[in-house]
Design an enzyme around this catalytic site. Structure first.
Site: not given
Ligand code: NAP
Length: 307
Positions: A133, A136-137
């Protein structure tokens, strides 16, 4: 006893809930995670009709959830363990650690999950350099070198997103041409931070405590090489989440076989979204499937009432 249980609260399940509530069906949506599905991890969506500008994935899904709730849909945070046909043609839906639910009809809308590469180091470094993701990261990789694995829409979109943070994005693909949309390919080619690495498969992800390099095999020459990277983002497709679905209605890929009205061959059991056969795996298509499945469920419930 419910008239309808919708399993899954992604675009297909929430759209089914919206149409089901408007049709006056007594329904409940069950979802093991937070509502929203895969789209929650998509940075921006720019091809869902009705939004002139790109909309963040979480916002689009939050709108769908709020719309379903405004219409009175109940969304229950429980995990389904099995569905079986009970007495009188009803479905018995067993949940993990919760009460069983009986329903006259069920719409399966549990979508699909990301595939893993299955190479040494992938599991070991997940959360320590290996990610599924970018939204997300990506921020952890500011001014770092990252690799993105895959050549479809997701890999191209996520590689483009990573360029906001990373100093270099190596886009590792097993062939010499990407599968993703032409517009995305053009954007990728024009982005100076992205460096395509064609005809290459990842054989291992290496490091000590965190990701430090990937070992690639050239698919044409079988030559091996190591590339120094700080992170690896893997986007190589999905598998349908259909473990709980009776095997007799699954095809060879584990997808639920449906007709054009989202009906399976089991009366009262419907499927909508990424888990069904011939899905084009787009948010708008999942939402359309959900609407179709809800209206088919309505017809089915009406036919039961008449008989
Ligand atoms: P996908 O289209 O199935 O592409 C998967 C990619 O990963 C392909 O390029 C494939 O290579 C590669 N791959 C598969 N297994 C691999 C392996 N073991 N090792 C290395 N590479 C591997 O998956 P996706 O990109 O996640 O997209 C899924 C669906 O969602 C598609 O229908 C896509 O159009 C849709 N989607 C749409 C949007 C959007 O419209 N905004 C965004 C994201 C996704 P090959 O090309 O050689 O097969």
């Amino acid at each position: 006893m419910k008239e309808l249980v919708i399993v899954g609260a992604g675009p297909a399940g929430l759209s089914a809930a919206i149409y089901g509530m408007r049709a006056g069906i007594d329904l409940v949506v069950i979802e093991k995670l937070a509502p929203g599905g895969q789209v929650m991890t998509t940075y921006e969506v720019e091809n869902y009709p009705g939004f002139v500008d790109p909309i963040p994935g979480w916002e689009l899904m939050s709108n769908m959830e709020n719309q379903a709730r405004r219409l009175g849909a109940e969304i229950r945070g429980v995990e389904l363990s099995s569905i079986r046909r009970g007495s009188g043609g009803c479905f018995e839906i067993e949940t993990v650690g919760g009460d069983a639910i009986r329903a006259r009809a069920v719409i399966c809308a549990t979508g699909a999950s990301l595939l893993k590469l299955g190479v040494p180091g992938e599991a070991e470094f997940t959360g320590r350099g290996v990610s599924y993701c970018a939204t997300c990261d990506a921020a952890f990789f500011k001014e770092r070198v990252t690799a993105v694995v895959g050549g479809g829409d997701t890999a191209l979109e996520e590689a483009l997103y990573l360029t906001r943070f990373a100093s270099k994005v190596l886009l590792v693909h097993r062939r010499d041409a990407f599968r993703g949309a032409k517009l995305l390919q053009k954007r990728v080619m024009e982005n100076p931070i992205i460096e395509p690495v064609y005809n290459s498969v990842v054989r291992s992800i290496n490091g000590s405590g965190k990701v430090e390099s990937i070992s690639l095999e050239d698919t044409k020459t079988a030559a091996m090489k190591d590339l120094t990277v700080d992170g690896v983002f893997i986007f190589i497709g999905y598998r349908p989440n259909t473990e709980y679905v009776p095997g007799e209605i699954l095809n060879e890929y584990g997808e639920v076989m449906v007709d054009s009205r989202m009906r399976t061959s089991i009366p009262g059991l419907f499927a909508a979204g990424d888990l069904r056969s011939d899905s084009i795996r787009q948010i708008v298509a999942a939402a359309a499937d959900g609407a179709t499945a809800a209206l088919s469920a309505y017809d089915y419930l009406e036919s039961l009432a008449r008989s």
